[in-house]
Design an enzyme around this catalytic site. Structure first.
Site, PDB file in Angstrom:
ATOM      1  N   LEU A 571     -37.970  19.453  32.986  1.00 21.15           N
ATOM      2  CA  LEU A 571     -36.833  19.829  32.916  1.00 21.15           C
ATOM      3  C   LEU A 571     -35.877  19.082  32.186  1.00 21.15           C
ATOM      4  O   LEU A 571     -34.727  19.465  31.683  1.00 21.15           O
ATOM      5  CB  LEU A 571     -36.147  20.328  34.439  1.00 21.15           C
ATOM      6  CG  LEU A 571     -36.964  21.379  35.142  1.00 21.15           C
ATOM      7  CD1 LEU A 571     -36.172  21.712  36.281  1.00 21.15           C
ATOM      8  CD2 LEU A 571     -36.935  22.787  34.208  1.00 21.15           C
ATOM      9  N   GLY A 572     -35.927  17.733  32.204  1.00 25.58           N
ATOM     10  CA  GLY A 572     -35.163  16.737  31.894  1.00 25.58           C
ATOM     11  C   GLY A 572     -35.637  15.271  32.099  1.00 25.58           C
ATOM     12  O   GLY A 572     -36.779  15.250  32.781  1.00 25.58           O
ATOM     13  N   GLU A 573     -35.108  14.338  31.564  1.00 23.67           N
ATOM     14  CA  GLU A 573     -35.362  12.871  31.699  1.00 23.67           C
ATOM     15  C   GLU A 573     -34.262  12.016  31.315  1.00 23.67           C
ATOM     16  O   GLU A 573     -33.080  12.433  30.909  1.00 23.67           O
ATOM     17  CB  GLU A 573     -36.609  12.748  30.410  1.00 23.67           C
ATOM     18  CG  GLU A 573     -35.936  12.727  28.962  1.00 23.67           C
ATOM     19  CD  GLU A 573     -37.036  12.613  28.173  1.00 23.67           C
ATOM     20  OE1 GLU A 573     -38.305  11.724  28.503  1.00 23.67           O
ATOM     21  OE2 GLU A 573     -37.063  13.273  26.924  1.00 23.67           O
ATOM     22  N   GLY A 574     -34.535  10.788  32.002  1.00 25.86           N
ATOM     23  CA  GLY A 574     -33.524   9.842  31.633  1.00 25.86           C
ATOM     24  C   GLY A 574     -34.344   8.539  31.427  1.00 25.86           C
ATOM     25  O   GLY A 574     -35.361   8.582  30.786  1.00 25.86           O
ATOM     26  N   GLN A 575     -33.703   7.326  31.437  1.00 30.42           N
ATOM     27  CA  GLN A 575     -34.131   6.191  30.898  1.00 30.42           C
ATOM     28  C   GLN A 575     -35.489   5.763  31.853  1.00 30.42           C
ATOM     29  O   GLN A 575     -36.427   5.147  31.085  1.00 30.42           O
ATOM     30  CB  GLN A 575     -33.197   4.985  30.912  1.00 30.42           C
ATOM     31  CG  GLN A 575     -33.571   3.803  30.439  1.00 30.42           C
ATOM     32  CD  GLN A 575     -32.779   2.699  30.672  1.00 30.42           C
ATOM     33  OE1 GLN A 575     -31.742   2.666  31.094  1.00 30.42           O
ATOM     34  NE2 GLN A 575     -32.681   1.324  29.897  1.00 30.42           N
ATOM     35  N   PHE A 576     -35.446   5.896  33.087  1.00 29.24           N
ATOM     36  CA  PHE A 576     -36.583   5.534  34.062  1.00 29.24           C
ATOM     37  C   PHE A 576     -37.259   6.644  34.559  1.00 29.24           C
ATOM     38  O   PHE A 576     -38.318   6.522  35.445  1.00 29.24           O
ATOM     39  CB  PHE A 576     -36.036   4.503  34.753  1.00 29.24           C
ATOM     40  CG  PHE A 576     -35.838   3.254  34.330  1.00 29.24           C
ATOM     41  CD1 PHE A 576     -36.797   2.345  33.475  1.00 29.24           C
ATOM     42  CD2 PHE A 576     -34.483   2.851  34.257  1.00 29.24           C
ATOM     43  CE1 PHE A 576     -36.488   1.075  33.032  1.00 29.24           C
ATOM     44  CE2 PHE A 576     -34.025   1.560  33.684  1.00 29.24           C
ATOM     45  CZ  PHE A 576     -35.290   0.819  32.815  1.00 29.24           C
ATOM     46  N   GLY A 577     -36.953   7.987  34.468  1.00 30.07           N
ATOM     47  CA  GLY A 577     -37.312   8.948  35.451  1.00 30.07           C
ATOM     48  C   GLY A 577     -37.300  10.235  34.453  1.00 30.07           C
ATOM     49  O   GLY A 577     -36.749  10.478  33.493  1.00 30.07           O
ATOM     50  N   LYS A 610     -37.727  15.193  41.136  1.00 25.00           N
ATOM     51  CA  LYS A 610     -37.219  13.842  40.187  1.00 25.00           C
ATOM     52  C   LYS A 610     -38.461  12.913  40.378  1.00 25.00           C
ATOM     53  O   LYS A 610     -38.614  12.451  41.521  1.00 25.00           O
ATOM     54  CB  LYS A 610     -36.147  13.440  40.708  1.00 25.00           C
ATOM     55  CG  LYS A 610     -34.860  14.304  40.412  1.00 25.00           C
ATOM     56  CD  LYS A 610     -33.772  13.519  40.681  1.00 25.00           C
ATOM     57  CE  LYS A 610     -32.143  14.556  40.357  1.00 25.00           C
ATOM     58  NZ  LYS A 610     -31.140  13.819  40.781  1.00 25.00           N
ATOM     59  N   ASP A 714     -19.140  14.318  37.961  1.00 26.24           N
ATOM     60  CA  ASP A 714     -19.597  15.285  36.787  1.00 26.24           C
ATOM     61  C   ASP A 714     -19.517  16.682  37.200  1.00 26.24           C
ATOM     62  O   ASP A 714     -20.680  17.366  36.676  1.00 26.24           O
ATOM     63  CB  ASP A 714     -20.986  14.610  36.380  1.00 26.24           C
ATOM     64  CG  ASP A 714     -21.482  15.241  34.956  1.00 26.24           C
ATOM     65  OD1 ASP A 714     -20.643  15.789  34.166  1.00 26.24           O
ATOM     66  OD2 ASP A 714     -22.833  14.843  34.745  1.00 26.24           O
TER      67      ASP A 714
END
Length: 860
Positions: A571-577, A610, A714
């Protein structure tokens, strides 16, 4: 102190360039590119020289014009020297308007570029064409994206014509500095994957601008540095491309022989390397895995030999998650101008889409092992005496200098160090004096005009150093400024306990009725928690949780067997996860009455997971555990719920509810307002009653967060999810999804901020409170009643939004508000305007907002 100053003067380069964000004007129009750096093959007159080739400028006779009429076979060019390696993504051109007297323009042009000023490379797009279509009149500018982008210092624009014409040009370039410093990489040429049942997938480096010799590519850059990150399925691409696998470069194990690929990287200067980031595919169902290990050796100078001692890194392989991911390889602050790495296969294929480096320039001298001529052949070295100044592969014996000479040199060094320390101390004292003088004006302004309630208890969200109030652009760059944890603890210990309640405690209570001017230093030194979580999502601002308290023993959520999680979609991603959609088998029995509803197959529950990636840092792991602890404290029908965790082994996971109807932004943008026409044509629709009920639910969830002194930071429709019964649950997934990347403003490649939803004090002062959440709630209401058809302040650029926040601060009546939505009743728009009041204490609380909206909503 000297080491600290060097590190400040040479910050880390960004790990990854994003072509979608790297679109800043490089200085033709505003004059940052000097006249001496603009040359041409020829010019018609002095008044049409190359220095007049500036977009939207009318100096001289209005443009650069080469001498005479241009023949189809002529090669005339305008050359720009950018003075540093630059990542160029966009070119804009104009003709010669000359205040309506000009009639010359270039209909087409080509580009040629050089990183060293000697070897010139013709630019080609991804289809192999060199010609770019340009202007059709003399005044309008034509903006062209470069696919692929160019990494260069020198750039030539070469007008092209099919018939004899007089041409003139004005130009501007867009991009950003190429801080990686990488000037070339060499590697084996990519292979083509051919498997039964799948399309033929060429995994060659199709945009490489070097040369090809003996089945290796040499001396250039290509798709591994174009900023485009490949998808989880390597045969798919992020945009229309000529063939599958375009975003990746890949190699087959049995085609190379030794079980590894060897790549060499050359840089513009000597650098001190912190890490290397490699974006690798992991589609193991097709025999593709992240490399099992990597070994790198270093060359301090291009004329020296390779050092003996390698840096080795072993990857934690993941056979459950097929997502592509970044693997961060620590390089132990080794000094080099060239690096040679061997990546070892873990399966049949190894496929990369991006490689980037983190480093600082002008590195401090470090002790390195002796150099050898054949790297990788030996892991041991003979005992040898090596000095810090060793630069060659052999150590020669020299007669020792006289003792007096050594003493003189030592005394000279000590005197130099002492003088440097004296100068540094003087500069620090002078700077402190200047800061004290400059603080008086802003503090007086705050005392008379801002009237904010500043945090002073340890349970309040903190804010960053406030160096100046003169420029909103300077203020916003302070939002991600790190401070020392030890200093933060001391400051919070000194702050008196002023109680809880809505927003922030009154500053007069916190300072024992002292003036606001005397309390500002305390506020100016407090810390803001970063907006991003480790998975790319927002984390709530709450009372500080120390790393010592973030042990697995403190986590109250139940441990779920990870083998029962079946991954379905990222569904989504970030820098470390990453955030995944999963099926959780047996979750109903595991949770009992607290289990969410079953999915359609009646045998498993859809959940959002997550997951922390294997390359996460220790800080990221602590932040992830902190986020679990935060989520476990939330229990409200309108807040996304943490169901269980998997933290007894890696990778760390948290399992939350999954909302099958997606987010509110997508839900509303696909619907029309309910009418006879929508009923007759079965068009998906919502009624005004539905919209009001959605607003009531969001207000209810935020009222709950406010009661816990939690600040969301947010709030937006993208972070409001809907379940089957259209119950809204406030979440924090929006930042992790590429779909909403344009809603966030990136600060020099570091933090990303939802500035179009942020209160003015959050943008300018870094101050996040429940009152700033109220401001964002007003923007969220505006989104709801526009059916999310447009972005807030859609006619303003990000920079203009920041400038508009400065108008709120100055309070001179020039600030711009969001206009009333056509569907919005006047009383509701008045409620939005109350949320956007300049002074924090004049904004309504979520309790009063919830009560007011319930009066409007027939369902409440």
């Amino acid at each position: 102190m000297f080491l600290f100053l060097l590190l400040v003067l040479h910050p880390k380069a960004n790990a990854q360039i994003d072509p979608g964000q790297c679109r800043y004007p490089l200085g033709m129009e505003d004059g940052r590119i000097k006249n001496d750096d603009i040359t041409a093959s020829s010019q018609w007159y002095e008044t049409t020289g190359p220095q007049y080739a500036r977009l939207n400028r009318e100096e001289g006779d209005g443009a650069w014009c080469p001498a005479g009429q241009l023949q189809p076979s002529d090669v005339q060019y305008l050359q720009l020297d950018l003075r540093q390696l630059t990542f160029v993504t966009v070119v804009a051109t104009q003709g010669r308007y000359a205040r309506s007297s000009g009639n010359e323009f270039a209909r087409k042009y080509r580009l040629s570029y050089s990183r060293d000023g000697h070897r010139w490379i013709p630019w080609k797009n991804r289809f192999g064409s060199e010609v770019i279509m340009a202007n059709i009149n003399t005044y309008a500018s034509v903006v062209k994206d470069l696919h692929p982008p160019i990494i260069t210092r020198f750039l030539r624009l070469i007008p092209v014509t099919d018939t004899v014409h007089t041409v003139c040009m004005r130009v501007e370039l867009f991009g950003c500095p190429w801080q990686d410093g990488l000037t070339a990489y060499s590697a084996p040429e990519g292979h083509t994957m051919m498997a039964p049942g799948y399309p033929i997938t060429p995994l060659n480096d199709s945009t490489y601008d070097g040369v090809q010799e003996r089945r290796r590519v040499l001396g250039g850059l290509g798709q591994l540095t174009d900023g485009v990150i490949g998808l989880d399925d390597f045969s798919q691409t992020r945009q229309y491309m000529p063939w599958p696998g375009y975003d990746y470069v890949g190699w087959r194990n049995d085609s190379l022989g030794p079980g590894y690929i060897e790549m060499e990287f050359q840089f513009d200067r000597q650098r001190n390397f912190t890490s290397m980031k490699v974006h690798s595919n992991n589609m193991f169902a097709r025999g593709v895995k992240v490399f099992s290990s990597v070994s790198c050796v270093f060359k301090p100078r291009l004329i020296s030999q390779w050092e003996q001692e390698p840096v080795e890194f072993h990857t934690v392989l993941d056979d459950r998650n097929p997502s592509a991911r970044y693997v961060t390889v620590p390089l132990e602050r080794r000094v080099a101008t060239a690096i040679r790495c061997r990546f070892y296969f873990a399966d049949t294929w190894m496929i990369f889409s991006e490689i980037s480096f983190q480093s600082v320039t002008n590195p401090l001298p470090t002790l390195r092992p002796p150099l050898m001529t054949s790297p990788f052949k030996s892991q041991t070295r003979a005992p040898t005496t090596v000095t810090a100044a060793t630069e060659t592969s052999t150590v020669t014996s020299k007669p020792r200098p006289p003792e007096e000479s050594n003493t003189s040199i030592l005394i000279g060094c000590l005197v130099t160090i002492i003088l440097l320390l004296v100068v540094i101390i003087f500069l620090i004292l002078w700077w402190q004096y200047v800061c004290k003088v400059m603080e008086k004006g802003p503090r007086r302004i705050l005392d008379e005009e801002v009237m904010v309630h500043l945090p002073c208890n340890s349970d309040s969200p903190q804010s960053p150093p406030l160096d100046s109030l003169d420029s909103p652009y300077e203020r916003v760059f302070l939002l991600d400024t790190p401070t020392h944890t030890q200093e933060r603890t001391e400051l919070r210990a000194k702050a008196p306990d002023c109680g809880g309640g809505y927003a922030e405690p009154d500053i007069t209570r916190c300072t024992h009725h002292q003036s606001l001017q005397s309390s500002v230093p305390h506020y100016a030194e407090t810390l803001i928690v970063k907006l991003q979580g480790v998975t790319g999502s927002n984390t709530y601002a709450i009372p500080a949780l120390t790393a010592d308290s973030l042990t697995r023993k403190d986590i109250t959520a139940a441990e779920f067997p990870r083998e029962r999680l079946i991954f379905r979609e990222k569904l989504g991603e970030g820098q470390f996860g990453e955030v995944h959609l999963c099926e959780a088998e047996g979750l109903v029995e595991f949770l009992g009455e607290e289990a969410p509803p079953l999915s359609d197959d009646k045998s498993s529950v859809l959940v959002a997971v997550k997951q922390l990636r294997a390359d996460a840092t220790t800080t990221a792991r602590n932040d992830f555990l902190k986020e679990i602890k935060i989520m476990s404290r939330l229990n409200d029908s309108n807040i996304i719920r943490l169901l269980c965790v998997c933290v007894h082994s890696d990778p760390l996971c948290m399992v939350t509810e999954y909302m099958e109807n997606g987010d509110l932004n997508m839900f509303l943008s696909q619907r029309e307002i309910e009418s006879t026409l929508t009923h007759a044509n079965n068009i998906p629709s919502v009624s005004m009653t539905d919209l009001l009920h959605m607003a009531v639910q969001i207000a209810s969830g935020m009222k709950y967060l406010g009661s816990l002194n939690f600040v969301h930071r947010d709030l937006a429709t993208r972070n409001c999810l809907l379940d089957r019964q259209l119950t809204i649950k406030i979440s924090d997934f929006g930042m992790s999804r590429n779909l909403y990347s344009s809603d966030y403003y990136r600060i020099q490649g570091r933090a990303v901020l939802p500035i179009r939803w942020m209160a003015w004090e959050s943008i300018l002062l870094g101050k996040f409170t429940t009152a700033s959440d109220v401001w964002a709630f007003g923007v969220t209401l505006w989104e709801i009643f526009t059916l999310c058809r447009e972005q807030p302040y859609s006619l303003l650029t990000d920079e203009q939004v920041i400038e508009n926040s400065g108008e709120f601060f100055r309070n001179q009546g020039r600030q711009i508000y969001l206009s009333p939505p056509p569907l919005c009743p006047p009383p509701l728009y008045e409620l939005m305007m109350r949320c956007w009041r300049r002074d924090i204490r004049d904004r309504p609380s979520f309790h009063s907002l919830h009560q007011a909206l319930r009066l409007y909503s027939p369902r409440s």
